[in-house]
Design a protein around this motif. Sequence first.
Motif, PDB file in Angstrom:
ATOM      1  N   THR A  36       0.778  -1.154   0.097  1.00  0.00           N
ATOM      2  CA  THR A  36      -0.157   0.168   0.038  1.00  0.00           C
ATOM      3  C   THR A  36       1.043   1.241  -0.065  1.00  0.00           C
ATOM      4  O   THR A  36       0.207   2.470  -0.446  1.00  0.00           O
ATOM      5  N   GLY A  37       2.119   1.312   0.335  1.00  0.00           N
ATOM      6  CA  GLY A  37       2.861   2.411   0.475  1.00  0.00           C
ATOM      7  C   GLY A  37       2.472   3.093   1.609  1.00  0.00           C
ATOM      8  O   GLY A  37       2.910   4.399   1.829  1.00  0.00           O
ATOM      9  N   SER A  38       1.941   2.500   2.538  1.00  0.00           N
ATOM     10  CA  SER A  38       1.626   3.040   3.700  1.00  0.00           C
ATOM     11  C   SER A  38       2.032   2.566   5.105  1.00  0.00           C
ATOM     12  O   SER A  38       2.559   1.158   4.980  1.00  0.00           O
ATOM     13  N   LEU A  39       2.071   3.160   6.193  1.00  0.00           N
ATOM     14  CA  LEU A  39       2.714   2.837   7.489  1.00  0.00           C
ATOM     15  C   LEU A  39       1.743   1.550   8.113  1.00  0.00           C
ATOM     16  O   LEU A  39       2.086   0.504   8.782  1.00  0.00           O
ATOM     17  N   SER A  40       0.460   1.472   7.643  1.00  0.00           N
ATOM     18  CA  SER A  40      -0.797   0.784   7.966  1.00  0.00           C
ATOM     19  C   SER A  40      -1.969   0.939   7.050  1.00  0.00           C
ATOM     20  O   SER A  40      -1.671   1.738   6.351  1.00  0.00           O
ATOM     21  N   ILE A  41      -2.809  -0.228   7.129  1.00  0.00           N
ATOM     22  CA  ILE A  41      -3.808  -0.207   6.419  1.00  0.00           C
ATOM     23  C   ILE A  41      -5.230  -0.604   7.420  1.00  0.00           C
ATOM     24  O   ILE A  41      -4.888  -1.402   7.920  1.00  0.00           O
ATOM     25  N   ALA A  42      -6.226   0.184   7.040  1.00  0.00           N
ATOM     26  CA  ALA A  42      -7.527  -0.523   7.716  1.00  0.00           C
ATOM     27  C   ALA A  42      -8.364  -1.287   7.009  1.00  0.00           C
ATOM     28  O   ALA A  42      -8.622  -1.251   5.814  1.00  0.00           O
ATOM     29  N   PHE A  43      -8.516  -2.396   7.610  1.00  0.00           N
ATOM     30  CA  PHE A  43      -9.334  -3.642   6.908  1.00  0.00           C
ATOM     31  C   PHE A  43     -10.682  -3.840   7.778  1.00  0.00           C
ATOM     32  O   PHE A  43     -10.454  -3.804   8.914  1.00  0.00           O
ATOM     33  N   THR A  44     -11.699  -4.517   7.204  1.00  0.00           N
ATOM     34  CA  THR A  44     -12.861  -5.103   7.701  1.00  0.00           C
ATOM     35  C   THR A  44     -12.851  -6.582   7.024  1.00  0.00           C
ATOM     36  O   THR A  44     -12.683  -6.575   5.941  1.00  0.00           O
ATOM     37  N   ASN A  45     -13.180  -7.332   7.946  1.00  0.00           N
ATOM     38  CA  ASN A  45     -13.405  -8.790   7.485  1.00  0.00           C
ATOM     39  C   ASN A  45     -14.609  -9.145   6.964  1.00  0.00           C
ATOM     40  O   ASN A  45     -15.497  -8.909   7.765  1.00  0.00           O
ATOM     41  N   VAL A  46     -15.108  -9.695   5.754  1.00  0.00           N
ATOM     42  CA  VAL A  46     -16.204 -10.045   5.278  1.00  0.00           C
ATOM     43  C   VAL A  46     -16.149 -11.556   4.733  1.00  0.00           C
ATOM     44  O   VAL A  46     -14.954 -12.121   4.325  1.00  0.00           O
ATOM     45  N   LEU A  47     -17.485 -12.125   4.449  1.00  0.00           N
ATOM     46  CA  LEU A  47     -17.258 -13.524   3.884  1.00  0.00           C
ATOM     47  C   LEU A  47     -17.166 -13.012   2.173  1.00  0.00           C
ATOM     48  O   LEU A  47     -17.653 -12.319   1.780  1.00  0.00           O
ATOM     49  N   LYS A  48     -16.378 -13.802   1.511  1.00  0.00           N
ATOM     50  CA  LYS A  48     -16.182 -13.736   0.224  1.00  0.00           C
ATOM     51  C   LYS A  48     -17.566 -13.748  -0.600  1.00  0.00           C
ATOM     52  O   LYS A  48     -17.581 -12.995  -1.500  1.00  0.00           O
ATOM     53  N   ALA A  49     -18.292 -14.826  -0.068  1.00  0.00           N
ATOM     54  CA  ALA A  49     -19.918 -14.879  -0.772  1.00  0.00           C
ATOM     55  C   ALA A  49     -20.499 -13.649  -0.445  1.00  0.00           C
ATOM     56  O   ALA A  49     -21.518 -13.687  -1.315  1.00  0.00           O
ATOM     57  N   ALA A  50     -20.043 -12.709   0.409  1.00  0.00           N
ATOM     58  CA  ALA A  50     -20.952 -11.605   0.467  1.00  0.00           C
ATOM     59  C   ALA A  50     -20.599 -10.449  -0.022  1.00  0.00           C
ATOM     60  O   ALA A  50     -21.219  -9.273   0.027  1.00  0.00           O
ATOM     61  N   VAL A  51     -19.644 -10.488  -1.019  1.00  0.00           N
ATOM     62  CA  VAL A  51     -18.932  -9.444  -1.809  1.00  0.00           C
ATOM     63  C   VAL A  51     -19.473  -9.660  -3.289  1.00  0.00           C
ATOM     64  O   VAL A  51     -19.302 -10.720  -3.830  1.00  0.00           O
ATOM     65  N   ARG A  52     -20.105  -8.878  -3.883  1.00  0.00           N
ATOM     66  CA  ARG A  52     -20.220  -8.683  -5.172  1.00  0.00           C
ATOM     67  C   ARG A  52     -19.724  -7.756  -5.995  1.00  0.00           C
ATOM     68  O   ARG A  52     -19.695  -6.575  -5.811  1.00  0.00           O
ATOM     69  N   TRP A  53     -18.814  -7.886  -7.077  1.00  0.00           N
ATOM     70  CA  TRP A  53     -17.888  -6.927  -7.698  1.00  0.00           C
ATOM     71  C   TRP A  53     -18.766  -6.641  -8.769  1.00  0.00           C
ATOM     72  O   TRP A  53     -19.111  -7.485  -9.713  1.00  0.00           O
ATOM     73  N   GLN A  54     -19.036  -5.589  -9.102  1.00  0.00           N
ATOM     74  CA  GLN A  54     -19.789  -5.053 -10.417  1.00  0.00           C
ATOM     75  C   GLN A  54     -18.952  -5.165 -11.563  1.00  0.00           C
ATOM     76  O   GLN A  54     -19.125  -5.355 -12.527  1.00  0.00           O
ATOM     77  N   ARG A  55     -17.607  -4.899 -11.204  1.00  0.00           N
ATOM     78  CA  ARG A  55     -16.482  -5.134 -12.347  1.00  0.00           C
ATOM     79  C   ARG A  55     -15.573  -5.803 -11.543  1.00  0.00           C
ATOM     80  O   ARG A  55     -14.893  -5.303 -10.487  1.00  0.00           O
ATOM     81  N   GLU A  56     -14.923  -6.940 -12.002  1.00  0.00           N
ATOM     82  CA  GLU A  56     -13.981  -7.683 -11.264  1.00  0.00           C
ATOM     83  C   GLU A  56     -12.747  -6.986 -11.058  1.00  0.00           C
ATOM     84  O   GLU A  56     -12.429  -6.137 -12.213  1.00  0.00           O
TER      85      GLU A  56
END
Length: 146
Positions: A36-56
């Motif tokens: 990321t080129g950053s000192l840290s990154i903020a993430f939240t954890n989700v089920l893959k099946a709960a993510v729909r990509w409108q464009r991959e």
Amino acid sequence: MTEMTGGCACGRVRFTAEVGSDDAYLCHCRMCQRATGSLSIAFTNVLKAAVRWQREPDWYVSSPIARRPYCRECGTSLGFEYPDHHKMDLTVASFDDPSRFAPTAHFGAESMHRAWIDTHGLPEMRADQYQSLTDRWMNAIGKLPD
């Protein structure tokens, strides 16, 4: 579960995710720092099946055990996953409204730069109060960005 939307800076990659928690965490590991080129990154954890990509998204294989979704056009980091796991992380900042999330933990503490954790008391300036910046936006598009 709440349905939330997000995407990259240029809008090419968009997603909708079912989010069940306000919990997020800061990752400080060297892999995330480099990716990321950053000192840290903020993430939240989700089920893959709960993510729909409108464009991959594009995927970067960042190590022999993990890969990261991103936009090749604008460079936005969108998350992290182990390909063989049913969950993944999405970057908090890539959500259209990231204000819901709150940090609950630090990960990769061995690479944490503690001087950057508590910045309370440092001088603060709003972007819309920086005249050179506001002049540039007004000249470019006639308004300040959202």
